[in-house]
Every structure is written in C-alpha cells, then in structure tokens.
Scaffold this active site. Structure first.
Site, mmCIF file in Angstrom:
data_model
loop_
_atom_site.group_PDB
_atom_site.id
_atom_site.type_symbol
_atom_site.label_atom_id
_atom_site.label_comp_id
_atom_site.label_asym_id
_atom_site.label_seq_id
_atom_site.Cartn_x
_atom_site.Cartn_y
_atom_site.Cartn_z
ATOM 1 N N GLU C 66 0.712 -1.289 -0.059
ATOM 2 C CA GLU C 66 -0.162 -0.053 -0.212
ATOM 3 C C GLU C 66 0.884 1.314 -0.041
ATOM 4 O O GLU C 66 0.471 2.182 -0.657
ATOM 5 C CB GLU C 66 -0.997 0.080 1.182
ATOM 6 C CG GLU C 66 -2.119 -0.767 1.305
ATOM 7 C CD GLU C 66 -1.962 -2.261 1.729
ATOM 8 O OE1 GLU C 66 -0.524 -2.561 2.198
ATOM 9 O OE2 GLU C 66 -2.802 -2.976 1.731
ATOM 10 N N HIS C 134 -10.796 -4.189 11.461
ATOM 11 C CA HIS C 134 -11.307 -4.036 10.307
ATOM 12 C C HIS C 134 -12.648 -3.636 10.317
ATOM 13 O O HIS C 134 -13.823 -3.851 9.580
ATOM 14 C CB HIS C 134 -11.658 -5.689 9.884
ATOM 15 C CG HIS C 134 -10.326 -6.404 9.433
ATOM 16 N ND1 HIS C 134 -9.458 -6.999 10.224
ATOM 17 C CD2 HIS C 134 -9.846 -6.662 8.014
ATOM 18 C CE1 HIS C 134 -8.432 -7.295 9.420
ATOM 19 N NE2 HIS C 134 -8.470 -7.326 8.192
HETATM 20 C C1 LIG Z 1 -2.017 -4.156 5.185
HETATM 21 C C2 LIG Z 1 -2.820 -5.038 4.698
HETATM 22 N N1 LIG Z 1 -3.457 -5.080 3.230
HETATM 23 C C3 LIG Z 1 -4.386 -5.893 2.822
HETATM 24 C C4 LIG Z 1 -5.008 -6.625 3.722
HETATM 25 C C5 LIG Z 1 -5.981 -7.633 3.325
HETATM 26 N N2 LIG Z 1 -5.616 -8.916 3.189
HETATM 27 C C6 LIG Z 1 -6.000 -9.928 4.209
HETATM 28 S S1 LIG Z 1 -5.215 -11.255 3.875
HETATM 29 C C7 LIG Z 1 -4.565 -10.513 2.411
HETATM 30 C C8 LIG Z 1 -3.818 -11.920 1.455
HETATM 31 C C9 LIG Z 1 -2.620 -12.250 2.186
HETATM 32 O O1 LIG Z 1 -1.946 -13.152 1.520
HETATM 33 P P1 LIG Z 1 -0.775 -14.151 2.106
HETATM 34 O O2 LIG Z 1 0.174 -13.156 2.747
HETATM 35 O O3 LIG Z 1 -0.109 -14.673 0.939
HETATM 36 O O4 LIG Z 1 -1.431 -15.031 3.088
HETATM 37 P P2 LIG Z 1 -2.476 -15.884 2.820
HETATM 38 O O5 LIG Z 1 -3.813 -15.372 2.911
HETATM 39 O O6 LIG Z 1 -2.291 -16.514 1.405
HETATM 40 O O7 LIG Z 1 -2.146 -16.902 3.850
HETATM 41 C C10 LIG Z 1 -5.044 -9.488 2.257
HETATM 42 C C11 LIG Z 1 -4.689 -8.538 0.916
HETATM 43 C C12 LIG Z 1 -4.587 -6.542 4.982
HETATM 44 N N3 LIG Z 1 -5.064 -7.396 5.919
HETATM 45 N N4 LIG Z 1 -3.492 -5.799 5.451
#
Ligand SMILES: Cc1ncc(C[n+]2csc(CCOP(=O)(O)OP(=O)(O)O)c2C)c(N)n1
Ligand SMILES: Cc1ncc(C[n+]2csc(CCOP(=O)(O)OP(=O)(O)O)c2C)c(N)n1
Ligand SMILES: [Mg+2]
Ligand SMILES: [Mg+2]
Lengths: 338, 349, 338, 349
Positions: C66, C134
């Site tokens: 971000e 959230h």
């Molecule tokens: C700073 C931030 N940006 C976006 C999100 C929304 N979000 C929650 S989980 C996720 C994906 C995370 O991907 P990864 O790190 O690969 O973990 P996975 O869900 O695959 O276990 C996103 C974009 C967040 N929680 N925090």
C-alpha cells in the site's frame, strides 16, 4: 549531577535527555529506539549521553525504518520491556501509523486486558518556519484513535514530569515536543522553571490552571500557553481577566477543569497550534457546551492553524498560526460579543 | 529559459522535442564533454554556497540540506537523462534539479521563499516542484521512490520511451518503500532507475552499520533487477554507469539500481555540528574525494583545456549564481493572501 | 447496459463497479490500482468486469504494498493521469498515510498550485461484526488532514453520484464505502433508489436534507442515515419532528445547511459511526454553536462509537455502535431537556 | 492445561522450564515422531472444520481465514520450537497457535467470541493473544514481522537463547515491513526465523505475478541472511528445514528465512467464491497435495503403525475438537460491560 535542573543553564533538549536517563536508570526495562538517538545524542540533542551510559542495546540507533521499529515496540512490550520510541518529526508518523493505532493502541483491548502496551513515543512537532512536511503537531489526528494517550508539554517542569509519567505509564503515550522548545534555556520560560531536585511525575490528564481570571477561559497547550499568557497580561490592562488553562494532554482531555472555569467565566476560547477542524478545538468546545448546556455559555471561539498545509515562507507561516496578536483579538471579540 | 538553467547547452539534457513523447532512440548521442560536466559541477557547488549564505542571515531556516561533495553523481546524469524523463528527488535535491534543467533563478527564489519561486515560496527548499522540467521532491525519506514508480508506470501507460529516475540516499534504502518500489517496478518491467547516493551516512548513522548484506547495489538481485555500484566521486564513471542504467530501463528491461558512493562534505544540514565524523576523515574526504578537484585535474591532464579556460568557466558559473542570488534577494516574498490559496482546486460555493 | 440501475436487481458493489466503468470509459486517463481489484473483480465485487474491459494496465492488481502504490498515485497524477486507488479496508490506511497526507494532500499547496492531485481513494469502512482492525471508519482522522476531501455515501443514488464526482474532482478525495452496503440490493434502501439513467454527479460538500422536521436536527452520514430515518419515523408518532440531514461528506462539511436547520429546530444531534472524540461530531457541534452563538441553541448531543476499539463479539459491538434504539433515546433526551 | 493443548506430549513443544531463560542447548532432542505430527495435523484440520461450522449458523462472521492444506508447515515446527520462543502470526493463524501450545478450548472460545475466550471475545479469530504461550497475531498483513523482530530483540536483551518466529504469507513478503524486518534482524544478528507460508496466492493474486526475482527464499541473500525453500506439503521436510532455520537463529547467526510452499484448500476466507482458481487445479491440489494424506501414506509405508492405530489417533483428535466445540457453544458470550473495559490501564480520577 542527577538531573536536577533547578537554576542550571540547561536547555529543554538537555532536560529531556536527563529525564530519559533518570527513567532508564530507575527502570532497567526501558529500551530506547530511534534514528540518530544513539551515538550522536539525537538530532535535537535530546538523548545526549544516553548511548554512552546505557549502551547500544538499550539506546538503539535504527535504520530509517519507522514502520519496522514502531512494530518492534509491540514485540518488545509483549516481551515485558518498556519501549521508548523516537519518531524524529511527528510529520513522519504517517509512515508507521498502522502499528501505532492498530496494535500499540488496541492490543490491550483486543487481548481482553492481558497484554500491556507501555510504549512511549516521542516526536517533535510545531511551527518554526520549516514548511508543510516538518511543521505539524497532529495531536488532533492522534487523539482520535482510541487507546492512545497524547501529551504536549508547555514548560520545563512539565517537559520532565509529563515525560516521566508517560514512560512510567502502563498505557501507550505519544509525547509531542515542540521544536521551538528544544534549544531554549529552562530559565527562559515564563512558567515551570522550578524543577524539583528529585524525580517527580506530572499526572497525565490533569490540566493546569496557569492564570486565574473571571471573564474568559482560554484553554490551550504546548507553546501556545506562553503566547496566551502574554496576551492575558495585555488583556488585564484592558480590564479583561483571562483564565489560562494549560491542558497538558489531549488524551485524556481534562474537560472537567475547563468546564468548571467556563461555568464561572461564561466564555471559552481554545487556542491550538494544530489544524482547526476535526481536532482538539472542536472537541473541547463540544464537550464544554455539552457539559454546561449551550444556554449557560455566553460565547465560544477557536483560534487554531487554519485547514491548510503550513507554507514554507516564514512571512506566510506567521499569517496562519496563532500568535499573541491573534489571541488578543480573538479574546476581545468574544468578550465584546456578550 | 536557457539563460536561467545550469549552463549546459540544450542538447546536454537531451530534449525530446515539444511532443514529449519522443520516438528518439536511447543513448547518449549528445554526450556532454568533461568540461560541460565541470561547468555543471561548479554551478552546483556555487549554488549550494549561495543557499548556505541564507542561514547566518536568517533568510533560511530549517534543515537546509546541501550536497557539496556529491556533484559528480548529479552531473554524471547529464547526457543520458532526457528532458522528457521524470525525476523525483530527496531532501538533498538542488543538484538533481540543476541537472534536470530546473531554472536556477526560480529554484533559488523558491529556496529563498520569494514570490518568483517555483511555488511562490510555499514549498521551500525541500519541496521543489517543476512540472515543466518533470522534477519533484519529497522531504520524507524513502517516499521519493514510489512517486518515481508512478511516473515510470505512466511512461508505460503513455507508450512513451521516457523513464523515471527515483533518487534516494543510502539511508532511504532501508525504508519499506525501497522494497515495494523495486518489487513493483520489476514485476511490471517499468522503466525506472533508482539512483542511490551512498554518502556513507544517514545523518549520523553509518551506512555499514544499518545496511545488511553485501551492499546496496547487490539488493537488485533480490528482484531480478540490474544493479551496479560506482565511484560517485568520479563523474566519468558515473556517467558511463548511469547511461547503462538508463539504457537498461529505457530498453524495456525493468528497473536498474545504481549505487553511487560519494562523500557529503558539509553537515547533514546547515547547523549540524557533525560531531559524529572525525575531523581528520572530513579533511581527507575534501582533500582526496572532491569531485571538482578530480575533474579539474583530469581536464588538465588530458590537455584539452588549459588553466585559463577552466578559470573562465569557473568564474562565469560562479558569477551567474551570484547574480541570481542578488536578484532573488531583491525580490519580495509572497503576499499574505498566498497563504490561503491552493489548498483545493474546487471549493463549494 | 450502460449502468442505468433504475429498477434493476443490482447490489451496491455492482453499482460501484459500473460507476467506475462509466468513469473509465468517459475519461481514458483514469488508472485503477489496488489489491484484488483486477482479475477477481474485487474482494467485495466492487470492480467486477473492469479488468476484462480495460486491461491490466488501467486496472492493476497490486502486490500488498500500500505504501508503494499510494505513492505511485502521486507520480501518476503528476504525469497527468487520474489515479483511483483502492485500500481494501480503511483500517489499513495507517500503512500508507504518509504519502496520503504529506503528498496527495499537500502537493497542490506546496507547489503553489502548479501540481494537481486528482487522486481518489476508495476504502471500505464500518462495523459489521469484524473486530477492531477491520471495523473502523476513520473519517474523523482523515478529515483533520488538510487537502483531503472525505466522502461517505448513504444510498444507491449517492454511491454512484458521489463516486463519480470524486473521480472527476481535481482534488484528492477519500471515499469511505460502508461494508454493510456492498451486498445490499439498490432497491432495498429507504432512499436514493431512483438512479438516473445517464451519468450524473452529486456535488461534494452539499448535504442532503432527507427528512423535514421542526423539533430536532439530526445530522449524520453513511449507514447511520438509514437508522436515523427509522428512528425519526418512530419519533414522529411521539409528535417529535426530526429533520434528518445526510452530510454526504465530512470534508467539505456543509455546516451551513445544518446551521440553518438548527436555527429553526434549536437542537442538534449528531450521529456518527466513527469514534466520538476529536472527530466529526465535535467539529459539527462546535461549528453550529459558533455559527449561531450558544444561546440560540437549546441543546446539542452526540451519539457516536465510544472511544474504544470495536470488540469482536457481535453482542459487544451492538453495545457500542449507534443504533435505532440509541438514536431514539438520545433524541428523546435532548428534546425533553428543553 | 495439557488436556487442553493439541495432544502433543509436553516435550514436543520443547519446554524451557519455569524460568523461561533456558540454558538448554539448541536442537531437536525431543523430536516428535511422525505419528505425533500426524496427530497434530489431524487436530488442526478438525479445528479448522469446527471453526467453519460457525459460518453457516451465523455464529462467526467476517473474514474467517482457515488453513486447511497447510498443516504440514505448522506441524513441521513442532520439536524445534520451544515454549519460551515467541511466535507472531497472521490472519491465518489457528494452526500456528496450535503448534505453539495455545490451549484449544480458550482459542476456540475466542474464535466463537465467548466469555471463556483468550480475550473474552474481544479479539476474535484474527486477534489471538496468549502471552503465557508467547503467541500473538495481527490481522494486518506484513505487520507480524516487526512484532516478531521486537521479540527477537528482547531475546537478545534478555541474554536468553529464546528466539522469535515471525510468520507471513507469500503476499506479506511484498510489504515494506518484510524488508525492514529482514534488514534490522540481520544488522543486529537477532534470533529471528521468518517463516513464509507460500500458498501461491494473496487472496486472488498469484505469487508469481507479484513477487519479482528468483523466489522468496532467495531474498535472504540481499540481507546476508540464511534462506531456504522447502516443500510445505511434506511435514518431514519442513521439520528438517525448520530445525535448521531455528538452529541458525538460536545459534546467534542472525535471521533465517524459510519459505514453505503449500496449498490453501479453501477460499481465502469462508465465503470467498474462489473463482480465481480453476476447479481442476483445486481438485488436483486436494488429491495430490494434501499433507495429511501424504503423512498417512508414509506412516503406513514405514510400517510403524497400522490402519487401526491411525484411525484411533484420528478419531481421538476429532473427538476432542468436537467436544471442545460443543463445550464452547454452551458457553455464554461476554457481559455487555466488557465492551467498555481494557481501553486503558489507567484512567484519570
Ligand atoms: C496491510 C494489509 N493489506 C491488505 C490486507 C487484506 N488482506 C488480508 S489477507 C490478504 C492476503 C494475504 O496473502 P498472504 O500473505 O499470501 O497470506 P494468505 O492469505 O495466502 O495466507 C490481504 C490482502 C490486510 N489485512 N492488511
Ligand atoms: C520517513 C523519514 N524518517 C526520517 C526523516 C528524517 N531524515 C531526514 S534526512 C535523513 C537521513 C537520510 O539519509 P540518506 O537517505 O542517506 O540521505 P542523505 O541525507 O545522506 O543524503 C533523515 C533520517 C525523514 N525525513 N523521513
Ligand atoms: Mg546518506
Ligand atoms: Mg498466500
């Protein structure tokens, strides 16, 4: 040499460094993190000597990684340490506000009280002619975020006492130090020049009535206390008695003391070196009006930085931030209007 | 405009022509001579000294960051850099603005917060904006890089062969923005050059104490990007390496990371007591690492120019900056009403 | 199929996606950046079909960076593009607030008006039982930062019109969409279900008086408009006439419309799904009291999320956020007290 | 407490003893057997299924992130992980909590937002805090890493040989926090293991489209750190690699970056329509990449246990989780007054 500043030719940055030193000696759990706080003794000199005294592990020069070291504070606190973090200018806190408001501020609550976050963040704020990205105070923004206490001292006595109280607090506290104060001698201030020789704290959330008066309550904090006192002197010669209240902290906001005062004076003027809207001044006006009921209040007024970035040119900065003249005229207007 | 820029003949900041969407090929077809670069460097040194003059007089306040000693990095960009390329710089930005062709007078006027300044005195010395010359600054360390990334993305959207140069210091490479920018530039193969001025310090903190791994340039590998380190006191070396970096980026190969190792002669900002660096080291740095001295010596060694010609170039450049400073000082500051303008473009009736 | 929602079974997330599509068609300079906005059509479905229609360069799935892509928006804007950025939840904006408030918000000013920052940031906010990290709206925090406009639509008509106006604006605008709205059908809303068939915009900074009444002015926005209208219906049967004002935007804040109303009703209740202190509700109370003078106002009151993180348990969340019952009792109290 | 944890005998989460400042040597002296790991993995699977049950009933809302398919990563940590090590996890956190020894019942109660939950229902499923077991979570991607860094720093301050494990997904490695954390851990040689669960996706975004360079593990080089990639569907491989990573960090060599490649069987969160992954790929993933199936087959192949014993382990683990869920469901939610507690420790009189 135990930091008893009374009468010594010391400036505020030295006083702060000494205070941190006293606290770090008292509590071996304090760890201090920030850019240039170590070897060099701080960009503003507010951590001089600490690196030598406490070593690199407790006084840590960090890389320019605010997001990382603000988050570190969370882990340190959960591990039982007491982190003190310097964000050089509060303007930079946007880089790392996420761990500040989502973790430092919320972990106690989200853990049902099982996690303590005794984190203190120090940051420099205020206008000294250094343009839009280095002049903000932002306490209004920070105060909006529940779980954070927000402090802004106005005088030598409080620079020490509020900082000690913040570090000692089990709660997260952000201390906004005014850049204009750092290089001023403690003896130059109009109040708070008496510094007790032993350790002391100033409780967070207790305003300080620094001048009594019957016609107008002027609530303010930080450097504006001094400017307000100067204006109050002038107004006295006009026969206007101004009660000047140094709020000391934005959170907790001691609206009770202000309300009591306005109950007597009938009028409230808030003077604030933060942006006018959606911040301290509106909140305080609203609380006082709520507490007393609008009809009891004869007049309310706010004098703050207008809602615009701070211009670089000093001549323009002087157009926008509150000063003695503007305080005078705001006070006269509110008293004149009923 | 030219009478106002750094004294490079127009082709030295390659002009892409009025359309700003050049079809022109990559490369240094208009390579500045070493004397051209020297002129630029002398101008830069004189410019910084003219800025420094505002401190004791109280005309300037705040953290004025000057870059004496780092001229070879900025001047090394001339030639490969085009007028339609974008540049985003840091708190230590004046030399970069100069090589990008930002008019000296408007820039000096902005630094001195005059009504004729780039922003009519509302930006000041760490917030220079010149859209005509595609140059901007942020005073927040690390934040220059994502902005440059945005320009690089725009170059792709425009289907142009312009590129973006994002500048940071060694300290700035420790910010999260460095990582996010390198990664995004690499996955989208954006035409971005990240130029790191490694002057060994972030304020008082030595780079080697806070940058892990083999070096900054080597971090390019983590992103599959081009990376190289160069002696940033040698303008010729910088010029060659920068042209390669630009060639890489402009050629559609994704980002290039160029680390230029150099010295900062003055304190971090005017007023910095600079007690964290040893006096002897600072003296040696000036004696052995002054990029101006190095170029001057080389010019004479090569025998292309003689002492007189060099002295002429020097005095002309210094004179020009002196005249500008004088003119700027005679110019008034902005009107009070300026303070209240330009917050929003649109204010509801 | 040009997005004329009138009567169609469409939910708000579809409406938003269609609106963005209309704007992107109209203005080829719009570039849309964010996580999961592309191939998948958005975590909330609010960008469905756009990737297919406009391609990966104009509808860009970003990494979780971000800070990086908020900063990208600055460069894109300076290059003459019109960036639309999605921050999935407004709670995450702490990760990238620095470029938002120091560059996007200040560049126009710092450049003396020579740089335009026509950036729109969309983010989801509000309480739907998803705990402290959230559930925030944070518009009070964002509104404090000069140079940003802050919008929060309440109904289908405005979701389209305010978003189109934000994207079209030469100024930076943050649009906080309520998570509760995304999956609701446009026809289910109590107001704003009539959606013009052509493109339209709703001007930023103009409040909407959505119900007339003579006894109390209730100012609110976003989802609380609906709850307030429901409460107003009930109060009508008690003989209390409530004027409900949908503020639509926090910045610019249309305090003039609210002031006019309070001049007639004498009473102001602000209902806000953001934290109570140092935010919208205090600012609006202060402005109205300033505008009218305190003695003209019979009563002021604020109902907002208390100053605490949103608890995870739905039962607890329901204890803290404003709802119809609490609006009813706040309204009754203020009317009863004079 | 034990009756409540995941069913590992105490030595499998190595207990450092009451002082929590163990002098004990590094290593896997109490290596769990493959059957122990299998028990843990079945418990994890059952636990996630018990969580999923709260969605259709409306007991749980929001983005409930389950980790079915990733059990081998979490279970691979058992053994090398000590009770006095710190762990900081992500939105997809339940399996990590289980291996760290967080009591299942308090955890389930928190997820179901009951008064007996770890935080009395105030944290919920993405905010698990258990200081006794040195475990915490943040719901903000990337932010787990600096918190773990803080723990690692504390381990050094304490002069203990505890370490910190910071967990992130593939997506989280694109945040600036990843870079800042790796760098600081490396310059200060902190005992930190960063465990990356690379399940190929960040919500809908494929890792290979947004992560530049050769891979995540390779990024360790940029910081002069230990880095390795491992098959995250194979619990034995994870266990070996994780023990190495831990050995590296505990041995005072600075951070280790371990990338475990695995699959997420369910949608990103319960309710995710998961249209961005092909049905056939999802089927194959479950058929060929289920870490439980792999272990089960291996157990039988090795002939150490037979079908009956395995079935017993399975039904016991599942039964335990079922009982816990039932008990949790019978427990009330928190009192209304809880909403107003715990904002601050100290409130002015
Ligand atoms: C700073 C931030 N940006 C976006 C999100 C929304 N979000 C929650 S989980 C996720 C994906 C995370 O991907 P990864 O790190 O690969 O973990 P996975 O869900 O695959 O276990 C996103 C974009 C967040 N929680 N925090
Ligand atoms: C995010 C942020 N943190 C801290 C600062 C304060 N600061 C200004 S310059 C500087 C040092 C920068 O070092 P480097 O990147 O090496 O550049 P140099 O000054 O050496 O040219 C710091 C810490 C800042 N402006 N922004
Ligand atoms: Mg440097
Ligand atoms: Mg993933």
């Amino acid at each position: 040499m135990s930091g008893n500043g009374a009468g010594r030719q010391q400036n505020i940055s030295q006083l702060i460094a000494e205070t941190i030193g006293m606290e770090m000696e008292r509590d071996p759990g304090i760890v201090f993190l920030g850019e240039d706080i170590g070897y060099s003794g701080g960009t503003f000199g507010a951590s001089r000597d600490l690196f030598r005294r406490f070593g690199e592990w407790r006084v840590r020069d960090t890389p320019i990684s605010e997001m990382g070291f603000a988050g570190m504070a969370v882990g340190l606190a959960m591990s039982g340490w007491r982190p003190l973090v310097e964000i050089m200018f509060v303007d930079f806190i946007g880089v790392c506000l996420e761990p500040v408001y989502n973790a430092i501020a919320k972990n106690r609550y989200m853990s049902g009280g099982r996690v303590a976050m005794p984190v203190t963040i120090r940051a420099a704020g205020g206008c000294i002619g250094v343009a839009a990205q280095h002049s903000q105070t932002l306490w209004g923004m920070l105060a909006h975020l529940p779980g954070l206490k927000v402090v802004a001292p106005s005088n030598p006595h409080d620079y020490r006492g509020l900082l000690a109280a913040s570090i000692e607090s089990e709660d997260p506290v952000i201390v906004i130090e005014h850049k204009d104060a750092y290089l001023r001698k403690t003896t130059e201030f109009p109040l708070g020049t008496e510094i007790p020789s032993g350790r002391y704290t100033v409780p967070l959330g207790k305003a300080n009535v620094v001048r009594r008066g019957g016609d107008l309550t002027l609530a303010t904090l930080s450097t504006m206390v001094e400017k307000s006192l100067a204006a109050a002197e002038v107004l006295q010669t006009d026969g206007i008695g101004v009660e000047v209240i140094d709020l000391r902290s934005v959170v907790p906001l001691d609206d009770a003391t202000v309300t009591d005062s306005v109950a007597r004076t009938g009028r409230l003027l808030v003077v604030d070196e933060d942006y006018l809207s959606f911040g301290l001044s509106g909140e305080l006006v609203a609380r006082v009006v709520e507490n007393l009921g609008p009809t009891v209040v004869k007049g309310v007024s706010r004098l703050a930085n207008p809602d615009l970035p701070i211009p670089a040119a000093l001549s323009l900065e002087r157009e926008v931030i509150p000063n003695e003249d503007r305080i005078l005229s705001a006070a006269r207007t509110i008293v004149a209007s009923g | 405009m030219m009478g106002d820029t750094a004294g490079l003949p127009p082709e030295h900041t390659q002009d892409a022509g009025p359309a700003c969407r050049p079809e022109r090929a990559t490369g240094m077809s208009n390579a500045p001579t070493l004397l051209d670069r020297y002129r630029l460097m002398v101008t830069m040194r004189a410019f910084e000294e003219a800025c420094a003059q505002g401190i004791p007089t109280g005309e300037l306040r705040g953290e004025l960051h000057l870059a004496d000693g780092q001229e070879a990095v900025a001047a090394g960009m001339a030639g490969a850099l085009r007028s339609d390329d974008w540049m985003v710089s840091t708190h230590r930005c004046h030399q970069h603005a100069i090589v990008k062709g930002v008019p000296l007078e408007e820039m000096m006027a902005e630094i001195y917060e005059r009504v004729t300044g780039l922003s009519r005195g509302k930006g000041g010395h760490v917030h220079l904006f010149d859209m005509e010359h595609r140059f901007s600054v942020t005073g927040i360390v690390g934040s220059s890089l994502p902005v440059a990334l945005g320009h690089a993305y725009a170059c792709r959207l425009d289907n142009s062969d312009s590129i973006a140069i994002g500048i940071t210091g060694d300290g700035g490479t420790n910010t999260g923005q460095f990582h996010e920018t390198m990664n995004m530039a690499a996955i989208w193969r954006l035409p971005l050059v990240i130029l790191v001025e490694n002057n060994h310090y972030a304020i008082s903190v030595p780079a080697e104490e806070v940058i892990a791994g083999r070096g900054i340039a080597e971090r390019a590998e983590a992103y599959g990007a081009w990376g190289r380190r160069v002696d940033g006191t040698d303008v010729d070396e910088v010029a060659v390496a920068f042209a390669q970096a630009v060639g890489h980026a402009r050629g559609g190969n994704g980002p290039a990371l160029l680390e230029a190792v150099c010295f900062r002669f003055r304190g971090h900002y005017e007023g910095d007591i600079d007690h964290y660096r040893k006096t002897v080291v600072k003296r040696r740095m000036r004696e052995e690492g002054d990029p101006l001295t190095i170029v001057r010596r080389r010019l004479l060694e090569r025998g292309e120019v003689d002492e007189t010609e060099i002295a002429e170039v020097e005095s002309e450049a210094r004179g020009r900056v002196r005249d500008i400073l004088q003119k700027v000082r005679e110019t008034p500051g902005p009107d009070a009403v300026e303070a209240f303008r330009d917050v929003f473009a649109e204010v509801p009736a």
